[in-house]
Motif scaffolding. Structure first.
Motif, PDB file in Angstrom:
ATOM      1  N   PHE A 131       0.816  -1.208   0.000  1.00 47.54           N
ATOM      2  CA  PHE A 131       0.000   0.000   0.000  1.00 47.54           C
ATOM      3  C   PHE A 131       0.857   1.269   0.000  1.00 47.54           C
ATOM      4  CE2 PHE A 131      -2.035  -3.549   2.159  1.00 47.54           C
ATOM      5  CZ  PHE A 131      -3.084  -3.765   1.292  1.00 47.54           C
ATOM      6  N   THR A 132       2.158   1.085  -0.325  1.00 47.65           N
ATOM      7  CA  THR A 132       3.037   2.226  -0.554  1.00 47.65           C
ATOM      8  C   THR A 132       2.607   2.924  -1.843  1.00 47.65           C
ATOM      9  OG1 THR A 132       4.886   1.085   0.518  1.00 47.65           O
ATOM     10  CG2 THR A 132       5.429   2.919  -0.945  1.00 47.65           C
ATOM     11  N   THR A 133       2.590   4.247  -1.835  1.00 48.74           N
ATOM     12  CA  THR A 133       2.118   4.978  -3.022  1.00 48.74           C
ATOM     13  C   THR A 133       3.236   5.804  -3.650  1.00 48.74           C
ATOM     14  OG1 THR A 133       1.390   6.882  -1.734  1.00 48.74           O
ATOM     15  CG2 THR A 133      -0.223   5.116  -2.095  1.00 48.74           C
TER      16      THR A 133
ATOM     17  N   GLU B 246      -1.298   9.241  -7.602  1.00 47.69           N
ATOM     18  CA  GLU B 246      -0.758   8.400  -6.518  1.00 47.69           C
ATOM     19  C   GLU B 246      -1.252   6.969  -6.709  1.00 47.69           C
ATOM     20  OE1 GLU B 246       1.260   9.013  -4.001  1.00 47.69           O
ATOM     21  OE2 GLU B 246       1.494  11.192  -4.160  1.00 47.69           O
ATOM     22  N   THR B 247      -0.314   6.037  -6.805  1.00 48.21           N
ATOM     23  CA  THR B 247      -0.665   4.663  -7.178  1.00 48.21           C
ATOM     24  C   THR B 247      -0.096   3.670  -6.176  1.00 48.21           C
ATOM     25  OG1 THR B 247      -0.540   5.351  -9.498  1.00 48.21           O
ATOM     26  CG2 THR B 247      -0.613   2.985  -9.055  1.00 48.21           C
ATOM     27  N   ASP B 248      -0.936   2.772  -5.692  1.00 48.63           N
ATOM     28  CA  ASP B 248      -0.484   1.728  -4.769  1.00 48.63           C
ATOM     29  C   ASP B 248       0.461   0.753  -5.460  1.00 48.63           C
ATOM     30  OD1 ASP B 248      -1.828   2.427  -2.375  1.00 48.63           O
ATOM     31  OD2 ASP B 248      -3.700   1.652  -3.205  1.00 48.63           O
TER      32      ASP B 248
ATOM     33  N   TYR C  12       0.701  -2.411  -5.068  1.00 52.36           N
ATOM     34  CA  TYR C  12       0.095  -3.681  -5.482  1.00 52.36           C
ATOM     35  C   TYR C  12      -0.568  -3.583  -6.861  1.00 52.36           C
ATOM     36  CZ  TYR C  12      -4.727  -2.232  -4.265  1.00 52.36           C
ATOM     37  OH  TYR C  12      -5.943  -1.617  -4.222  1.00 52.36           O
TER      38      TYR C  12
ATOM     39  N   TYR D 180       9.272   1.469  -8.183  1.00 49.63           N
ATOM     40  CA  TYR D 180       9.138   2.182  -6.910  1.00 49.63           C
ATOM     41  C   TYR D 180      10.488   2.581  -6.321  1.00 49.63           C
ATOM     42  CZ  TYR D 180       4.137   1.999  -6.728  1.00 49.63           C
ATOM     43  OH  TYR D 180       2.814   2.233  -6.990  1.00 49.63           O
TER      44      TYR D 180
ATOM     45  N   LEU E 234       4.441   5.739   4.514  1.00 44.61           N
ATOM     46  CA  LEU E 234       3.236   4.933   4.641  1.00 44.61           C
ATOM     47  C   LEU E 234       2.312   5.480   5.717  1.00 44.61           C
ATOM     48  CD1 LEU E 234       1.676   2.352   3.800  1.00 44.61           C
ATOM     49  CD2 LEU E 234       2.827   1.206   5.694  1.00 44.61           C
TER      50      LEU E 234
ATOM     51  N   ARG F 207      -7.288   4.203   5.023  1.00 45.62           N
ATOM     52  CA  ARG F 207      -7.045   3.217   3.979  1.00 45.62           C
ATOM     53  C   ARG F 207      -7.747   1.887   4.249  1.00 45.62           C
ATOM     54  NH1 ARG F 207      -2.781   3.697   0.686  1.00 45.62           N
ATOM     55  NH2 ARG F 207      -4.143   2.417  -0.615  1.00 45.62           N
TER      56      ARG F 207
ATOM     57  N   ASP G  60      -9.689   0.388   1.330  1.00 38.68           N
ATOM     58  CA  ASP G  60      -8.795  -0.035   0.243  1.00 38.68           C
ATOM     59  C   ASP G  60      -8.150  -1.377   0.573  1.00 38.68           C
ATOM     60  OD1 ASP G  60      -9.354   2.327  -1.081  1.00 38.68           O
ATOM     61  OD2 ASP G  60      -7.586   3.370  -0.307  1.00 38.68           O
TER      62      ASP G  60
ATOM     63  N   TYR H  71      -8.656  -5.031  -1.265  1.00 38.85           N
ATOM     64  CA  TYR H  71      -7.524  -5.841  -1.717  1.00 38.85           C
ATOM     65  C   TYR H  71      -7.615  -7.260  -1.155  1.00 38.85           C
ATOM     66  CZ  TYR H  71      -2.814  -7.668  -2.230  1.00 38.85           C
ATOM     67  OH  TYR H  71      -1.746  -8.474  -2.541  1.00 38.85           O
TER      68      TYR H  71
END
Length: 469
Positions: free
Chosen positions: A195-197, A249-251, A253, A268, A297, A302, A305, A309
């Motif tokens: 879940f790092t963006t 901003e994109t996760d 995963y 990343y 993080l 979240r 989200d 997932y």
């Protein structure tokens, strides 16, 4: 409508016999004329849509559907005739005569009228006799193949015993959405990298060579967000092109699912302004640009989200947790000797099922089904091995089933009543009719979908009549 259709079709004179071959079964052609059995089937099928105007947008579709329906009837009849011929059967002339005598066209006041018979043309008489032969062939075949199967008393009694015993149940449904929020956050913390963006842009092209040329063009320019955006608008073949390739901003995963773990990790690790790729994906070859740096993080806000997932990728974790909760509830209910009071105390809604027999796959011969309700949670239970295994062993009122996984939920069932139906007077007739219907469906499937004797030329023949189709 049929008259108008065929006046326009056959006025071209391309088929003076007014016959079109739609296919064959074995050595028998499936021939269409406006007044043979196939033609009559077309008329009957089209009559079901007589209130539909030819100006209606779906008229062409419905017309083809009606013809296809009639064609399947003709194929079915042709196959029966083929097998009857193989057996040497032919309706006798006397049998055909009896059918003609009973035909309404040749009767007055319910009796055969010789004068009316003589007034009809030879062509009409020949067509009537052909139809009579078809009807006799079908009735003989249906009588011998479908309706004259022997059913022993023991077999009928066995089926009735299955149908007569109907049970009803109290039950509760524990949805997967009851998976605790704290467990969701715990999963997010333990798998924080997912879940790092990172703010990203992308360009998608068809080939690796094209992607490499694009990278060269980007390298020749000032490596700015604007230059990447211009290339994206000009070349990119995905939905982000209009936004200059920006996907925001994109996760982690999401990129992992798109191009794989190793490639996602390289993306990343990018510094702001750097690009990575090309990476092959199911959508084409992708080049990524980092529009910023990886954000520290934060799981605040979240939860949904992460839950989404988990429902898509870690359903086993959720399922195991809900099954464990259901097992505890079942144990508590058994200890209290009351399913209803335990579930109500725990805050669950207790639902009541309809009465239904042990009826795997909802066989209409046996009657009801667990799906005979408006409860979407029970959809699919009729054909679920696990569902039936969980309830068939419940033989005493109050007995509670093992938890069973349903549709994104877990159910627990308690037997509340055992009911016996009274045997009706038409049971044996319904059994025979149902078995005959089942055999007819099997025969139809074997003819239309499996037989190597069937040569299907419907589409090409239909286009001869309706070229625009």
């Amino acid at each position: 409508m049929i008259g108008l259709v065929f006046t326009s079709v056959f006025s071209r004179g391309s088929n003076t016999s007014n016959e079109i071959v739609f296919g064959s079964y074995g050595n028998k052609d499936i021939v269409y004329t406006y007044n043979n059995s196939f033609g009559n089937a077309v008329g009957h099928s089209l009559s079901n849509y007589s209130d539909l105007s030819q100006d209606n947008q779906i008229y062409s579709f419905v017309r083809r559907l009606a013809w296809r329906e009639a064609y399947h009837s003709a194929v079915y009849l042709t196959a029966i005739e083929y097998y009857l011929d193989q057996s040497g059967y032919q309706p006798s002339s006397r049998a055909v005569d009896r059918r003609i005598i009973e035909h309404s066209r040749y009767q007055t006041d319910g009796k055969f009228d010789e004068r009316r018979y003589r007034s009809v043309s030879s062509e009409v008489k020949d067509n009537d006799r052909e139809l009579a032969r078809d009807q006799l062939s079908m009735s003989i075949w249906a009588g011998d193949i479908l309706d004259s199967q022997y059913h022993s008393k023991a077999q009928l009694n066995f089926l009735w015993d299955m149908a007569t015993q109907e049970n009803s149940y109290d039950y509760v449904i524990i949805p997967f959405s009851d998976f605790p929020e704290q467990e969701v956050i715990k999963y997010g913390q333990e798998n924080s990298y997912l879940f790092t963006t990172l703010p990203l842009s992308r360009i998608t092209v068809e080939s690796e060579e094209e992607a490499k040329r694009l990278i060269d063009r980007y390298g020749e320019k000032e490596k700015t967000p604007e230059s990447f955006a211009l290339l994206a608008r000009e070349i990119s073949q995905d939905s982000y092109a209009e936004e200059g390739g920006s996907i925001g901003e994109t996760d982690f995963y999401l990129i992992d699912e798109l191009i794989g773990r190793e490639n996602a990790e390289s993306v990343y690790k990018l510094e702001e302004g750097e690009i990575a790729g090309p990476f092959e994906s199911e959508y084409g070859w992708i080049i990524f640009r980092a529009d910023g740096s990886v954000s520290p993080l934060s799981l605040t806000g979240r939860g949904q989200d992460i839950r989404t997932y988990m429902m898509e990728n870690e359903l086993g974790i959720v399922e195991d947790a809900i099954l464990e909760k259901a097992s505890e509830l079942r144990a508590n209910a058994n200890n209290a000797n009351s399913f209803l009071s335990t579930m109500l105390e725990e805050g669950f809604e207790v639902k009541k099922s309809h009465s239904f027999p042990i009826n795997y796959a909802a066989d209409s011969l046996l009657g009801g089904s667990p799906e005979d309700s408006d409860d979407a949670a029970l959809n699919g239970t009729a054909s679920s091995d696990e569902f039936w295994k969980s309830i068939v062993g419940l033989t005493k009122v109050g007995a509670i089933s093992q938890p069973v996984v349903l549709n994104n939920a877990v159910g627990i069932f308690a037997l509340t009543s055992l009911n016996s139906k009274e045997k009706d007077d038409f049971w044996e007739e319904r059994v025979k009719s149902e078995i005959a219907r089942s055999r007819q469906n099997e025969f139809s499937t074997a003819i239309l979908d499996e037989s190597k004797l069937f040569d299907d030329r419907f589409s090409s023949a239909y286009k001869q009549i309706f070229p625009e189709q």
